[in-house]
Write an enzyme that holds these catalytic residues in place. Structure first.
Site, PDB file in Angstrom:
ATOM      1  N   GLU A  85      -2.146  -3.856 -12.434  1.00 14.66           N
ATOM      2  CA  GLU A  85      -3.056  -3.901 -11.278  1.00 14.66           C
ATOM      3  C   GLU A  85      -3.443  -2.497 -10.818  1.00 14.66           C
ATOM      4  OE1 GLU A  85      -2.286  -6.847  -7.984  1.00 14.66           O
ATOM      5  OE2 GLU A  85      -2.465  -5.103  -6.708  1.00 14.66           O
TER       6      GLU A  85
ATOM      7  N   ARG B 211      12.586   2.244  -2.261  1.00 15.28           N
ATOM      8  CA  ARG B 211      11.503   1.277  -2.464  1.00 15.28           C
ATOM      9  C   ARG B 211      10.970   1.202  -3.893  1.00 15.28           C
ATOM     10  NH1 ARG B 211       5.942   0.743   1.118  1.00 15.28           N
ATOM     11  NH2 ARG B 211       4.637   0.099  -0.624  1.00 15.28           N
TER      12      ARG B 211
ATOM     13  N   GLU C  92      -8.244   3.030  -1.076  1.00 18.88           N
ATOM     14  CA  GLU C  92      -7.387   3.003   0.110  1.00 18.88           C
ATOM     15  C   GLU C  92      -6.722   4.353   0.391  1.00 18.88           C
ATOM     16  OE1 GLU C  92      -4.374  -0.012   0.000  1.00 18.88           O
ATOM     17  OE2 GLU C  92      -3.432   0.677   1.849  1.00 18.88           O
TER      18      GLU C  92
ATOM     19  N   ASP D 210       2.691   2.408  -4.223  1.00 23.14           N
ATOM     20  CA  ASP D 210       1.591   1.580  -3.717  1.00 23.14           C
ATOM     21  C   ASP D 210       0.266   2.321  -3.852  1.00 23.14           C
ATOM     22  OD1 ASP D 210       0.029  -0.261  -2.459  1.00 23.14           O
ATOM     23  OD2 ASP D 210       0.833   0.055  -0.452  1.00 23.14           O
TER      24      ASP D 210
ATOM     25  N   ASN E  72      -3.684 -11.666   1.163  1.00 26.14           N
ATOM     26  CA  ASN E  72      -3.091 -11.967   2.466  1.00 26.14           C
ATOM     27  C   ASN E  72      -3.865 -13.154   3.043  1.00 26.14           C
ATOM     28  OD1 ASN E  72      -1.132  -9.919   2.487  1.00 26.14           O
ATOM     29  ND2 ASN E  72      -2.711  -8.412   2.970  1.00 26.14           N
TER      30      ASN E  72
ATOM     31  N   LYS F  98       0.639 -13.927  -3.321  1.00 28.37           N
ATOM     32  CA  LYS F  98       1.443 -12.826  -2.779  1.00 28.37           C
ATOM     33  C   LYS F  98       2.510 -13.487  -1.912  1.00 28.37           C
ATOM     34  CE  LYS F  98       1.166  -8.842   0.388  1.00 28.37           C
ATOM     35  NZ  LYS F  98       0.303  -7.859   1.072  1.00 28.37           N
TER      36      LYS F  98
ATOM     37  N   ARG G 194       2.134 -11.951  -7.734  1.00 31.53           N
ATOM     38  CA  ARG G 194       2.218 -10.500  -7.509  1.00 31.53           C
ATOM     39  C   ARG G 194       3.675 -10.037  -7.375  1.00 31.53           C
ATOM     40  NH1 ARG G 194      -0.464  -7.985  -3.399  1.00 31.53           N
ATOM     41  NH2 ARG G 194      -1.443  -6.380  -4.621  1.00 31.53           N
TER      42      ARG G 194
ATOM     43  N   LYS H 250       1.573  -3.701  -9.835  1.00 33.11           N
ATOM     44  CA  LYS H 250       0.799  -2.490  -9.500  1.00 33.11           C
ATOM     45  C   LYS H 250       1.142  -1.380 -10.493  1.00 33.11           C
ATOM     46  CE  LYS H 250       0.116  -3.332  -4.601  1.00 33.11           C
ATOM     47  NZ  LYS H 250      -0.070  -2.801  -3.250  1.00 33.11           N
TER      48      LYS H 250
ATOM     49  N   GLU I 212       5.558  -8.112   2.454  1.00 31.09           N
ATOM     50  CA  GLU I 212       4.911  -7.650   3.688  1.00 31.09           C
ATOM     51  C   GLU I 212       4.739  -8.804   4.684  1.00 31.09           C
ATOM     52  OE1 GLU I 212       1.484  -5.392   2.148  1.00 31.09           O
ATOM     53  OE2 GLU I 212       2.827  -3.656   2.110  1.00 31.09           O
TER      54      GLU I 212
HETATM   55  C1  GCU Z   1      -0.953  -2.189   0.450  1.00 30.36           C
HETATM   56  C2  GCU Z   1      -2.111  -2.317   1.396  1.00 30.36           C
HETATM   57  C3  GCU Z   1      -2.167  -3.671   2.026  1.00 30.36           C
HETATM   58  C4  GCU Z   1      -2.135  -4.750   0.944  1.00 30.36           C
HETATM   59  C5  GCU Z   1      -0.943  -4.535   0.039  1.00 30.36           C
HETATM   60  C6  GCU Z   1      -0.955  -5.441  -1.173  1.00 30.36           C
HETATM   61  O1  GCU Z   1       0.250  -2.187   1.153  1.00 30.36           O
HETATM   62  O2  GCU Z   1      -2.031  -1.320   2.374  1.00 30.36           O
HETATM   63  O3  GCU Z   1      -3.355  -3.750   2.771  1.00 30.36           O
HETATM   64  O4  GCU Z   1      -2.080  -5.999   1.520  1.00 30.36           O
HETATM   65  O5  GCU Z   1      -0.958  -3.231  -0.466  1.00 30.36           O
HETATM   66  O6  GCU Z   1      -1.191  -4.948  -2.258  1.00 30.36           O
HETATM   67  O7  GCU Z   1      -0.711  -6.619  -1.046  1.00 30.36           O
END
Ligand code: GCU
Length: 552
Positions: free
Chosen positions: A268, A217, A274, A246, A83, A163, A200, A241, A167
């Site tokens: 991944e 999802r 988490e 997730d 991010n 990424k 990603r 992933k 999100e």
């Molecule tokens: C999850 C996680 C986020 C992260 C995202 C990702 O949603 O909670 O903090 O940014 O995965 O893998 O990009």
């Protein structure tokens, strides 16, 4: 090949790499460290690399870290969060690149190549262009120029991590382009320098309406990427992933892994805990990884068989920070160790790698070694008993993802629903339901679709069942929920008495820091027990078969 031989060539990127099927050539650690010094999903203190908007670190500590990572088999590292912020996007720009190169240089000493996470909109964000459209000639030129600058400073950079369309981060889809268009424009710029794009696949609709029962999802990554097989440049690696949700405590393997024939893929994992206890609760991730690698991908192959073949790279999100013990929970150090070792040799079992770590850390006195190893090997199952039920997941508090909240995500936009009512729970993901199982190899589709053959621990991931449904143990689903929550607390109590008995053998600071975390875990397990049991009791009105205390 023996690990000792393997370690020797690990030190040198240029050494001849023996052709052994199971060797995964890229063993990558991703840090989710922000340039302000915070760590996304970090539970071990502040960032090792950044502070207040700048690259800032203790050189000795980073050398220790790089040496350690290299010794366990890691050969690629990305220090900044996927991010990417406006400031961290500048890590490929003139003002920060010298500092980035100096940091990369420390890792280079130990044979570890650097990766930089970049923002897909950089041509607009950093370059002042009006667009970041991968088909725009100025954008194409911008990425080429950016690559020239970066490779002048870091000639052995492994590549850029991206990424996008994920999100709330912009990506090619926002401009009507495909994921391949997006990845390729960067890949083409990196190609002449020997760099790759780690793209990603965590692309899904994160503004779903809970009332919409059609969108599912877990289908998203496959739907977005599988049809593009063959259209990615050969220096693009799709980073997938391990599960389609997730990083949950329990989910099936992603059907995308191994499905594409003409596209390089990376598996991944998350070392940082988490959803798995946030380095307060004990959770040996190696146990879960072994299960993931053991899981079938077809009638004749397991995920492990794909490693080093179709799946060319393995990645994990790091769990380290500035805490004196690096990982918050001292026993969570084993998770980083295990990642390096299992990435280097996916045939290793959790028992083997955790056993190595326990011996290296506490010595081989069986009075210590055996109980510690036993606790670690049981830890995943115990955590699952109080947090995740037959593959449900997601019953956590929103945003920070710790502690119980059975409906925390139920009416949210994130697409993570169990849809419990007073009679039934779970989502039918067979072809009669959302159709998700059709993304798997026919053998697995059949296996998961049939309630008789679906692995019980994933039953509610794939099926919607009444609470009265009888499991193989003869218990109903509801009684299974109740029992596992009561029993989990007893297991954590046992962990505490085991650990207490080891006090004479352990350095006091190690003993007391772990003892403190175990006490927090106990109160956490009790909270989960009471919240979840009460939730299901209130929904169903059915008491515990053993008459134990459930609050109403
Ligand atoms: C999850 C996680 C986020 C992260 C995202 C990702 O949603 O909670 O903090 O940014 O995965 O893998 O990009």
């Amino acid at each position: 090949m023996a690990y000792s031989e393997y370690k020797m060539w690990l030190q040198s990127e240029n050494a001849a790499v023996p052709k052994v099927d199971s060797i995964i050539e890229e063993r990558i650690l991703n840090h989710w460290d922000n340039i302000d010094g915070s760590v996304e999903r970090g539970y071990s203190g502040k960032s090792l690399f950044f502070k207040d908007g700048n690259i800032c670190y203790d050189k000795n500590r980073i050398r220790d870290y790089a040496r350690y990572l290299s010794s366990i088999g890691i050969n690629r590292v990305c220090c900044n969060n996927v991010n990417v912020t406006e400031r961290s996007a500048r890590m490929i720009a003139d003002d920060l690149i010298d500092d980035v190169a100096a940091l990369a240089g420390i890792f280079r000493e130990f044979g570890i190549r650097f990766i930089i996470a970049v923002d897909f909109t950089s041509p607009r964000l950093l370059g002042g262009l009006t667009t970041y459209d991968p088909y725009d000639e100025h954008v194409i030129k911008w990425w080429k120029a950016a690559a020239e600058t970066v490779y002048k400073h870091i000639p052995d950079l492994a590549g850029f991590l991206v990424k996008a369309d994920s999100e709330f981060r912009d990506g090619p889809a926002a401009l009507g382009r495909t994921q391949a268009d997006g990845a390729n424009v960067i890949a083409n710029a990196l190609k002449k320098h020997g760099g790759k794009v780690y793209w990603r696949c965590f692309v899904y609709n994160c503004v779903q309406d809970w009332r919409d029962t059609k969108t599912d999802r877990p289908k998203a990554a496959y739907d977005h990427f599988y049809p593009l097989d063959g259209s990615f440049a050969d220096n693009v690696i799709l980073q997938i992933k391990h599960g389609p949700s997730d990083f949950q405590v329990r989910e099936p393997n992603s059907p995308l892994l191994g499905a594409m024939e003409h596209t390089s893929q990376a598996l991944e994992f998350q070392v940082t805990q988490e959803y798995t206890g946030q380095q307060v609760d004990l959770y040996a991730t190696a146990v879960q990884w072994q299960e993931i690698l053991d899981a079938p991908v077809s009638d004749s192959q397991s995920m492990r068989d794909l490693m080093g073949n179709k799946v060319k790279a393995i990645v994990a999100v790091a769990n380290t920070g500035l805490d004196a013990n690096w990982t918050g929970h001292t026993l969570a150090q084993a998770n980083l160790y295990a990642f390096g070792r299992m990435a280097s040799d996916p045939a290793l079992t959790a028992r083997e790698v955790l056993g190595e770590w326990v011996k290296l850390t506490f010595g081989s006195n069986p009075a210590v070694y055996e109980p510690v190893l036993d606790m670690m090997l049981r830890s995943r199952e115990v955590y699952e008993m109080y947090t995740s039920h037959l593959g449900l997941g997601w019953m956590v508090n929103i945003n920070h993802h710790y502690g119980p909240s059975p409906e925390g995500y139920e009416f949210m936009k994130w697409g993570t629903y169990h849809r419990a009512n007073h009679e039934a729970i779970g989502v039918d993901r067979t072809e009669a339901g959302t159709g998700y199982t059709a993304q798997y190899h026919p053998h697995l589709n059949a296996l998961y679709s049939n309630i008789e053959t679906c692995p019980e621990e994933l039953l509610l991931y794939f099926h919607r069942l009444p609470y009265s449904f009888k499991l193989k143990s003869g218990k109903t689903v509801l009684q299974h929920f109740y029992d596992s929550h009561f029993e989990a607390v007893e297991h954590v109590e046992e962990f505490i008495s085991t650990w207490d008995s080891l006090r004479p053998h352990l350095p006091e600071c190690v003993f007391s820091s772990v003892a403190d975390r175990l006490l927090r875990q106990l109160s956490n397990a009790k909270e989960w027990r009471d919240v979840v049991n009460t939730y299901f009791y209130r929904l169903t009105g059915i008491s515990d078969g053993q008459g134990r205390k459930i609050y109403d």
